[in-house]
Write an enzyme that holds these catalytic residues in place. Sequence first.
Site, mmCIF file in Angstrom:
data_model
loop_
_atom_site.group_PDB
_atom_site.id
_atom_site.type_symbol
_atom_site.label_atom_id
_atom_site.label_comp_id
_atom_site.label_asym_id
_atom_site.label_seq_id
_atom_site.Cartn_x
_atom_site.Cartn_y
_atom_site.Cartn_z
ATOM 1 N N THR A 56 0.851 -1.187 0.000
ATOM 2 C CA THR A 56 0.000 0.000 0.000
ATOM 3 C C THR A 56 0.885 1.234 0.000
ATOM 4 O O THR A 56 2.110 1.144 -0.053
ATOM 5 C CB THR A 56 -0.915 0.025 1.245
ATOM 6 O OG1 THR A 56 -0.128 0.358 2.402
ATOM 7 C CG2 THR A 56 -1.592 -1.315 1.473
ATOM 8 N N CYS A 57 0.261 2.401 0.075
ATOM 9 C CA CYS A 57 1.025 3.639 0.118
ATOM 10 C C CYS A 57 1.906 3.727 1.361
ATOM 11 O O CYS A 57 2.925 4.426 1.344
ATOM 12 C CB CYS A 57 0.080 4.842 0.090
ATOM 13 S SG CYS A 57 -0.725 5.085 -1.504
ATOM 14 N N GLN A 127 -7.759 -3.191 1.908
ATOM 15 C CA GLN A 127 -6.538 -3.446 1.147
ATOM 16 C C GLN A 127 -5.925 -4.794 1.513
ATOM 17 O O GLN A 127 -5.453 -5.532 0.643
ATOM 18 C CB GLN A 127 -5.534 -2.315 1.400
ATOM 19 C CG GLN A 127 -5.970 -0.981 0.811
ATOM 20 C CD GLN A 127 -5.111 0.178 1.310
ATOM 21 O OE1 GLN A 127 -4.623 0.170 2.446
ATOM 22 N NE2 GLN A 127 -4.934 1.190 0.467
ATOM 23 N N THR A 197 -6.436 9.991 -11.334
ATOM 24 C CA THR A 197 -7.719 9.281 -11.472
ATOM 25 C C THR A 197 -7.711 7.949 -10.716
ATOM 26 O O THR A 197 -8.527 7.082 -10.995
ATOM 27 C CB THR A 197 -8.023 9.007 -12.961
ATOM 28 O OG1 THR A 197 -6.943 8.260 -13.535
ATOM 29 C CG2 THR A 197 -8.200 10.313 -13.731
ATOM 30 N N ALA A 201 -8.122 9.555 -5.773
ATOM 31 C CA ALA A 201 -8.957 10.507 -6.508
ATOM 32 C C ALA A 201 -10.433 10.131 -6.378
ATOM 33 O O ALA A 201 -11.291 10.991 -6.131
ATOM 34 C CB ALA A 201 -8.547 10.541 -7.976
#
Length: 499
Positions: A56-57, A127, A197, A201
């Site tokens: 993940t981020c 996630q 996108t 987003a």
Amino acid sequence: MLAALRASHEHLDLDVLDALTRGADALPQVIEQLQAERGGAVGATPVISGEVVISTCNRLEVYLDTDRFHEGVDLVIDAVSRTSGLDREVVSLCFDAAMDAPVPQHLYEVISGLRSLVLGEAEIAGQVRQAYEKARRGGRTTSMLHDLFQHGFRCAKSVATQAPVGAAGRSGAAVAVDRAGLELGGFEGCSVLIIGTGAYARLGLAELMRRGVREVRVFSPSGRAGGFAERHGAHVVRPDGLEQAIREADLVLACSGRGTSLFPEQFLDAGRTVVLDLALRSDLHPLVRHLKGITVLGLADLKLGTEAEADPALITAREIVAENVEAFRVQQEVRRIDPAMAALRREVFDAADTEIDHLRRTVSGETADQLERSVRRILGKVMHQPAERARHLAETGFADAYVEAFHTIFGIDISAAGGEGPEGSPDGGVGEREPVPAGWMRADRTVPPFSSVRTAALADETAAPAPLSAATAARVALRGGKCPAGFGAAPAEQVGTRD
């Protein structure tokens, strides 16, 4: 045995995480390739039976069902080095590793949002579930990994309903939008520009619309704005109209993840503007933060929920985590006696089948059927008490004693039936387990660097880690385990988009 490696925002800079996670989607395939290479070189069986990769981020974590802890960690480090394009020595400095009890403890805190940048956020549970399902569909999970994650999902649900903390189940995007609203004094009449996108987003736009924002424009560095705008009711910004859109926007949601695409000169006439910089790989040039009238809120600025240790909700959440860790441990102990019980049932019912076949040669019809049902009912009742006793012994930590007694009384070789011996080893306890690391430790202190193909001569797990080269040492500040920003760049062909 259960093992895991972790690299997260808790001990790494976000740009270091960005470098590590490049190419992470290919990690399972690379792990499989490395296992095949090593197996072909030394004729060994695969070290890793199953794995789940969470990328993940804010984190890159790999959960393993492995026969040998040190070799499993070593293999994952090599795989991450290959997918990210970073030096192996650098990768090993960025990961922590652990086995057994600390692993479910950490995972359940992660799934419950207790280790998120925004404490209590709900996105991480989804996630992790997606990562598990991807591994399951790919045939990379085992019964132990299945148990591990199913308990984790139940834990996250219990924490969210019984002990909401921090963001109280909201998404990180929701928290970011709330922070922006405070800076703007509300969203009435607010004009929003979204850069990108992707997932952030979409989530950000949904949160903005819930708060009444209607004037939304979207720009995509990769040219995907048209479809996104059509699906979500936004207006497309063309490349030649980006600077004007920035000047007119009150809020800029920058989350394409393609690297620097927004520069200071584009904001010079923007006036009062709030920028949410939510991509792990920032869209903003660093100087944008220093412009007058521009307020930038990045991932590190959104930390929420530094509750005191005495906070009742946090205490309850940790108790729920501890309960699920214990439930997982008990389940694994019970599973250790399953081969013994299966072997006993097989012996008993095979003998019963022989007698029933003999019975049917002398008695037929309904009488034979009734006798068979009676025999099987009696055996079921006789087997019930030993089974319950075995489960109780396993739950209370006496599985080893039960298995040893089983060998002594029935003389059945459980290991031949695919079970494990008293010491948890496939050889029935003759072999020795690897030393169990005490909690989490940095991977470079756990595994000495090996070449890409392990040979028998390099199998000495007790060797001290080789010293870092001068070049690597110059690029890696040890800071007690934390890697610095900008220590290395992936090759150009590996720099992908998160737009």
